[in-house]
Design a protein around this motif. Structure first.
Motif, mmCIF file in Angstrom:
data_model
loop_
_atom_site.group_PDB
_atom_site.id
_atom_site.type_symbol
_atom_site.label_atom_id
_atom_site.label_comp_id
_atom_site.label_asym_id
_atom_site.label_seq_id
_atom_site.Cartn_x
_atom_site.Cartn_y
_atom_site.Cartn_z
ATOM 1 N N VAL A 42 2.299 20.224 3.872
ATOM 2 C CA VAL A 42 1.551 19.615 4.972
ATOM 3 C C VAL A 42 0.365 18.869 4.359
ATOM 4 N N VAL A 43 0.622 17.655 3.877
ATOM 5 C CA VAL A 43 -0.349 16.900 3.103
ATOM 6 C C VAL A 43 -1.650 16.664 3.864
ATOM 7 N N ALA A 44 -1.565 16.313 5.126
ATOM 8 C CA ALA A 44 -2.776 15.984 5.889
ATOM 9 C C ALA A 44 -3.759 17.141 5.947
ATOM 10 N N ASP A 45 -3.274 18.370 5.865
ATOM 11 C CA ASP A 45 -4.160 19.529 5.953
ATOM 12 C C ASP A 45 -4.777 19.929 4.629
ATOM 13 N N VAL A 46 -4.230 19.433 3.524
ATOM 14 C CA VAL A 46 -4.711 19.906 2.221
ATOM 15 C C VAL A 46 -5.054 18.771 1.265
ATOM 16 N N GLN A 47 -5.395 17.626 1.799
ATOM 17 C CA GLN A 47 -5.823 16.511 0.969
ATOM 18 C C GLN A 47 -7.241 16.129 1.374
ATOM 19 N N GLN A 74 0.847 -1.186 0.000
ATOM 20 C CA GLN A 74 0.000 0.000 0.000
ATOM 21 C C GLN A 74 0.885 1.240 0.000
ATOM 22 N N PRO A 75 0.597 2.207 -0.885
ATOM 23 C CA PRO A 75 1.410 3.432 -0.904
ATOM 24 C C PRO A 75 1.195 4.279 0.346
ATOM 25 N N ASP A 76 2.172 5.145 0.631
ATOM 26 C CA ASP A 76 2.047 6.052 1.781
ATOM 27 C C ASP A 76 0.745 6.839 1.739
ATOM 28 N N LEU A 77 0.454 7.409 0.581
ATOM 29 C CA LEU A 77 -0.773 8.196 0.411
ATOM 30 C C LEU A 77 -1.660 7.503 -0.620
ATOM 31 N N PRO A 126 -16.476 -10.803 2.561
ATOM 32 C CA PRO A 126 -17.781 -11.304 2.982
ATOM 33 C C PRO A 126 -18.291 -10.530 4.195
ATOM 34 N N ALA A 127 -19.620 -10.420 4.274
ATOM 35 C CA ALA A 127 -20.240 -9.723 5.407
ATOM 36 C C ALA A 127 -21.594 -10.365 5.697
ATOM 37 N N GLY A 128 -21.804 -10.726 6.910
ATOM 38 C CA GLY A 128 -23.088 -11.299 7.289
ATOM 39 C C GLY A 128 -23.168 -12.789 6.983
ATOM 40 N N ALA A 129 -24.271 -13.378 7.380
ATOM 41 C CA ALA A 129 -24.452 -14.822 7.256
ATOM 42 C C ALA A 129 -25.212 -15.226 6.001
ATOM 43 N N ARG A 130 -25.654 -14.253 5.193
ATOM 44 C CA ARG A 130 -26.478 -14.582 4.033
ATOM 45 C C ARG A 130 -25.726 -14.445 2.705
ATOM 46 N N GLY A 131 -24.411 -14.482 2.740
ATOM 47 C CA GLY A 131 -23.635 -14.455 1.515
ATOM 48 C C GLY A 131 -23.447 -13.089 0.893
ATOM 49 N N GLN A 132 -23.680 -12.035 1.650
ATOM 50 C CA GLN A 132 -23.444 -10.701 1.110
ATOM 51 C C GLN A 132 -21.978 -10.329 1.252
ATOM 52 N N LEU A 133 -21.616 -9.266 0.558
ATOM 53 C CA LEU A 133 -20.255 -8.741 0.575
ATOM 54 C C LEU A 133 -20.284 -7.292 1.003
ATOM 55 N N LEU A 134 -19.195 -6.832 1.592
ATOM 56 C CA LEU A 134 -19.046 -5.420 1.937
ATOM 57 C C LEU A 134 -17.927 -4.841 1.083
ATOM 58 N N VAL A 135 -18.237 -3.752 0.395
ATOM 59 C CA VAL A 135 -17.273 -3.038 -0.443
ATOM 60 C C VAL A 135 -16.871 -1.776 0.295
ATOM 61 N N ARG A 136 -15.566 -1.545 0.412
ATOM 62 C CA ARG A 136 -15.054 -0.305 1.009
ATOM 63 C C ARG A 136 -14.176 0.371 -0.028
ATOM 64 N N ILE A 137 -14.485 1.632 -0.315
ATOM 65 C CA ILE A 137 -13.730 2.404 -1.298
ATOM 66 C C ILE A 137 -13.150 3.626 -0.601
ATOM 67 N N GLU A 138 -11.852 3.809 -0.742
ATOM 68 C CA GLU A 138 -11.156 4.980 -0.194
ATOM 69 C C GLU A 138 -10.696 5.822 -1.385
ATOM 70 N N LEU A 139 -11.067 7.080 -1.391
ATOM 71 C CA LEU A 139 -10.675 7.992 -2.465
ATOM 72 C C LEU A 139 -10.079 9.252 -1.858
ATOM 73 N N ALA A 140 -9.062 9.794 -2.513
ATOM 74 C CA ALA A 140 -8.406 10.999 -2.002
ATOM 75 C C ALA A 140 -7.927 11.853 -3.167
ATOM 76 N N SER A 141 -7.866 13.150 -2.918
ATOM 77 C CA SER A 141 -7.382 14.096 -3.917
ATOM 78 C C SER A 141 -5.862 14.051 -3.990
ATOM 79 N N ASP A 142 -5.323 14.743 -4.972
ATOM 80 C CA ASP A 142 -3.869 14.900 -5.052
ATOM 81 C C ASP A 142 -3.387 15.632 -3.809
ATOM 82 N N PRO A 143 -2.303 15.161 -3.196
ATOM 83 C CA PRO A 143 -1.743 15.927 -2.082
ATOM 84 C C PRO A 143 -1.162 17.239 -2.593
ATOM 85 N N GLN A 144 -1.391 18.298 -1.843
ATOM 86 C CA GLN A 144 -0.910 19.629 -2.228
ATOM 87 C C GLN A 144 -0.072 20.216 -1.095
#
Length: 142
Positions: free
Chosen positions: A99-104, A66-69, A78-96
């Motif tokens: 002080v990246v944490a303050d402007v991303q 996994q990259p730093d940023l 998988p999630a739950g007992a009925r065969g469902q799935l959980l999707v997690r999406i992380e999206l971020a802008s270009d660091p500027q």
């Protein structure tokens, strides 16, 4: 998501995610083979819960594949007992700036889905990588 090829090995993956009124978009550069390997891993049934299937792209040194940023991250498990799935999406802008944490800008979007929707998504990934259309992973209700 869509993929803009730079050459036969690399390209920029553009992701737009929306769930329950939240939406975000971002892009990151990926090696084409990494995306193909991820698509193949999605054909497993059942998917492993630990660790979930993940892929991420961004900037900076890699730590645990996994990259730093992370600019685009996707995890499916998988999630739950009925065969469902959980999707997690992380999206971020270009660091500027220095002080990246303050402007991303960052967004985390999660939603449930099912194996049939995941299979449609998986099938659409390889044509997308060849410049034919987009890949869509739709959600379901719990």
């Amino acid at each position: 998501m869509t993929y803009l090829r730079e050459d036969e090995w690399h390209g920029e993956l553009h992701v737009f995610a929306k769930a329950r009124g939240f939406a975000a978009r971002a892009s990151a550069w990926f090696n084409r083979d990494t995306l193909i390997d991820f698509a193949r891993a999605l054909s497993q049934y059942p998917l492993p819960s630990t660790p979930p299937l993940t892929i991420s792209g961004g900037v900076g040194a890699l730590e645990a594949d996994q990259p730093d940023l992370v600019r685009v991250g996707l995890a499916i498990a998988p999630a739950g007992a009925r065969g469902q799935l959980l999707v997690r999406i992380e999206l971020a802008s270009d660091p500027q700036g220095e002080v990246v944490a303050d402007v991303q800008q960052r967004a985390s979007i999660s939603f449930p889905t099912e194996y049939a929707a995941l299979e449609r998504f998986r099938i659409s990934l390889e044509p997308m990588l060849d410049g034919d259309g987009e890949a869509l992973l739709s959600g379901t209700e719990w």
